[in-house]
Design a protein around this motif. Structure first.
Motif, PDB file in Angstrom:
ATOM      1  N   SER A  11       1.963  -1.038 -13.087  1.00 19.69           N
ATOM      2  CA  SER A  11       1.417  -1.957 -12.297  1.00 19.69           C
ATOM      3  C   SER A  11       0.353  -1.794 -11.761  1.00 19.69           C
ATOM      4  O   SER A  11      -0.039  -0.523 -11.086  1.00 19.69           O
ATOM      5  N   ARG A  12      -0.794  -2.525 -11.509  1.00 21.23           N
ATOM      6  CA  ARG A  12      -1.972  -2.283 -10.983  1.00 21.23           C
ATOM      7  C   ARG A  12      -1.968  -1.678  -9.479  1.00 21.23           C
ATOM      8  O   ARG A  12      -2.545  -0.560  -9.459  1.00 21.23           O
ATOM      9  N   PRO A  13      -1.198  -2.161  -8.689  1.00 23.20           N
ATOM     10  CA  PRO A  13      -0.901  -1.854  -7.366  1.00 23.20           C
ATOM     11  C   PRO A  13      -0.536  -0.256  -7.267  1.00 23.20           C
ATOM     12  O   PRO A  13      -1.088   0.291  -6.380  1.00 23.20           O
ATOM     13  N   HIS A  66      -6.808   4.504 -20.657  1.00 25.13           N
ATOM     14  CA  HIS A  66      -5.513   4.278 -21.051  1.00 25.13           C
ATOM     15  C   HIS A  66      -4.824   3.169 -20.335  1.00 25.13           C
ATOM     16  O   HIS A  66      -3.402   3.140 -20.537  1.00 25.13           O
ATOM     17  N   GLU A  67      -5.216   2.747 -19.273  1.00 26.26           N
ATOM     18  CA  GLU A  67      -4.238   1.929 -18.363  1.00 26.26           C
ATOM     19  C   GLU A  67      -3.673   0.699 -19.134  1.00 26.26           C
ATOM     20  O   GLU A  67      -2.577   0.468 -18.913  1.00 26.26           O
ATOM     21  N   PRO A  82       0.762  -1.465   0.083  1.00 28.33           N
ATOM     22  CA  PRO A  82      -0.040  -0.073  -0.098  1.00 28.33           C
ATOM     23  C   PRO A  82       0.828   1.297   0.134  1.00 28.33           C
ATOM     24  O   PRO A  82       0.211   2.303  -0.130  1.00 28.33           O
ATOM     25  N   MET A  83       2.138   1.023   0.214  1.00 31.50           N
ATOM     26  CA  MET A  83       3.090   2.236   0.359  1.00 31.50           C
ATOM     27  C   MET A  83       3.602   2.582  -1.104  1.00 31.50           C
ATOM     28  O   MET A  83       4.292   3.647  -1.169  1.00 31.50           O
ATOM     29  N   LEU A  84       3.516   1.599  -1.900  1.00 33.19           N
ATOM     30  CA  LEU A  84       4.085   1.835  -3.325  1.00 33.19           C
ATOM     31  C   LEU A  84       3.237   2.761  -4.363  1.00 33.19           C
ATOM     32  O   LEU A  84       2.252   2.500  -4.665  1.00 33.19           O
ATOM     33  N   SER A  86     -10.091   3.299  -4.922  1.00 30.81           N
ATOM     34  CA  SER A  86      -9.632   3.505  -6.351  1.00 30.81           C
ATOM     35  C   SER A  86      -9.960   2.433  -7.420  1.00 30.81           C
ATOM     36  O   SER A  86     -10.273   2.549  -8.592  1.00 30.81           O
ATOM     37  N   ALA A  87     -10.046   0.999  -6.775  1.00 28.71           N
ATOM     38  CA  ALA A  87     -10.085  -0.209  -7.794  1.00 28.71           C
ATOM     39  C   ALA A  87     -11.563  -0.024  -8.119  1.00 28.71           C
ATOM     40  O   ALA A  87     -12.028  -0.271  -9.418  1.00 28.71           O
ATOM     41  N   ASP A  88     -12.403   0.468  -7.126  1.00 23.33           N
ATOM     42  CA  ASP A  88     -13.829   0.520  -7.314  1.00 23.33           C
ATOM     43  C   ASP A  88     -14.253   1.709  -8.444  1.00 23.33           C
ATOM     44  O   ASP A  88     -15.078   1.449  -9.470  1.00 23.33           O
ATOM     45  N   TRP A  89     -13.350   2.498  -8.549  1.00 21.59           N
ATOM     46  CA  TRP A  89     -13.482   3.570  -9.523  1.00 21.59           C
ATOM     47  C   TRP A  89     -13.322   3.314 -10.952  1.00 21.59           C
ATOM     48  O   TRP A  89     -14.067   3.268 -11.707  1.00 21.59           O
TER      49      TRP A  89
END
Length: 379
Positions: A208-210, A201-202, A67-69, A182-185
């Motif tokens: 990376s997703r995280p 554009h992801e 969660p810090m990255l 953020s994932a829900d968005w």
């Protein structure tokens, strides 16, 4: 530093900063377990040198929780790709529409609050305006402030975990909670805003997703906390000077806001890990050593700023470090200054009679400084 930590919460740190700059501008703090820098020149050199000084502590072998990255904590070349991606996303936003949205929100809230005898500038104005602004910027639905406020504060408290280690765990959990949002968005993306661009554009971004989710979380949090604390600290500073608001109304608003950023410095400190042995101020910083830059001290360095403890709305150039410098300079500085120009400009022009009805109460946070309560009246 122990003097500041042991003092009453919210104590003005600048007298201590002044003594440190004069007597120990580069020194090792046993309390922090870190080198501490207070001069503008030294802080600037570290911020600009991402080769020798890491934001990503994995470069010195530290274990960094996922969660810090984020864009705030990864270094080039990984950082370069995500920053370019986010810069493109920011440029794609309709900034004229965003400005109009902020202005309408500010006008409506001030009109409502003007009907009261008094109100808390922090809870009743700055916090809801800052949250509304950043969600409009992201393009996402409104977030309940009563739910968001304690989650956000847990992250702020965690920034001081070097002094209070018990704050670290709750901060990591709070970051993870906002990353889930953020994932829900992205699962049901809006048609516009920063999140709309990211969702569209992801796939070709190579990010990376995280890290992407944590970066959206970081934008939300910084847009609320850093920008909001600029509003509260700035208003406290303006109300403390009898002629400040009239001078702001008559002067260059853009320069005035940059000066408020310098003077208030919501982000008081930033940290790096030394990767390559370096000499600063005659001291050898070894590889693996932590380095803490006191940006609040650097922004009042008399060797760089004439009369640093005075608000000077005509100050130019103004090379403050309020938004950092180098690769990790604040991505949202244009949003923060836009919001501040609208808020302070509107108040100075339309509510020149605003005044404090009690003293400002500052939060106990050291890294991200801000006002907890500021009772005011518009009449």
């Amino acid at each position: 530093m122990s003097e500041l930590v042991e003092a009453s919460p919210g104590r003005d740190p600048h007298p201590l900063y002044s003594r440190l700059r004069a007597d120990h501008p580069v020194h090792w703090s046993e309390l922090l377990g870190s080198w501490v820098l207070t001069r503008h020149e030294d802080c600037t050199s570290v911020l600009r040198d991402s080769r020798s000084f890491a934001s990503d502590w994995r470069r010195i072998g530290e274990d960094v929780p996922e969660p810090m990255l984020s864009i705030q904590t990864v270094d080039p070349p990984e950082h370069t790709g995500i920053r370019h991606f986010l810069v493109d996303a920011v440029r794609a936003i309709d900034h004229r529409a965003l400005e109009e949205t902020i202005a309408r929100q500010v006008d409506a809230r001030l009109k409502d609050l003007g009907a009261r005898d008094g109100f808390d500038f922090v809870a009743d104005f700055a916090e809801p305006v800052a949250l509304h602004t950043v969600t409009a910027f992201l393009g996402v639905p409104p977030i309940d402030l009563d739910w968001f406020r304690p989650v956000s504060q847990a992250i702020v408290d965690g920034m001081d975990a070097g002094i209070w280690p018990e704050k670290a765990g709750p901060a990591v959990r709070a970051r993870a909670l906002l990353a889930e949002m953020s994932a829900d968005w992205l699962a049901d993306p809006p048609g516009g805003g920063l999140v709309g661009y990211v969702a569209a554009h992801e796939a070709g971004s190579g990010i990376s997703r995280p890290v992407l989710l944590n970066t959206l979380r970081a934008v939300l949090h910084a847009g609320y906390e850093s920008a909001g604390r600029l509003l509260t600290g700035g208003m406290a500073a303006l109300l403390a000077e009898p002629d400040a608001l009239p001078l702001l109304a008559r002067g260059d608003l853009a320069r005035a806001v940059e000066e408020i950023v310098r003077f208030v410095s919501p982000v008081q400190a930033d940290g790096r890990a030394c990767v390559i042995e370096t000499t600063i101020g005659g001291h050898t910083i070894k590889a693996g050593d932590p380095v803490t830059m006191l940006l609040g001290a650097a922004n009042r360095d008399p060797s760089r700023f004439a009369e640093p403890d005075a608000l000077d709305f005509s100050r130019h150039p103004n090379p403050h470090l309020g938004f950092g410098r180098g690769a990790h300079s604040c991505l949202g500085q244009s949003l923060a200054t836009l919001q501040a120009r609208i808020v302070f400009g509107t108040i100075a022009a339309e509510h020149p009679g605003i005044h404090a009805t009690g003293r400002a109460v500052w939060r106990g946070n050291l890294t991200l400084r801000g006002v907890a309560r500021l009772p005011v009246s518009l009449s």
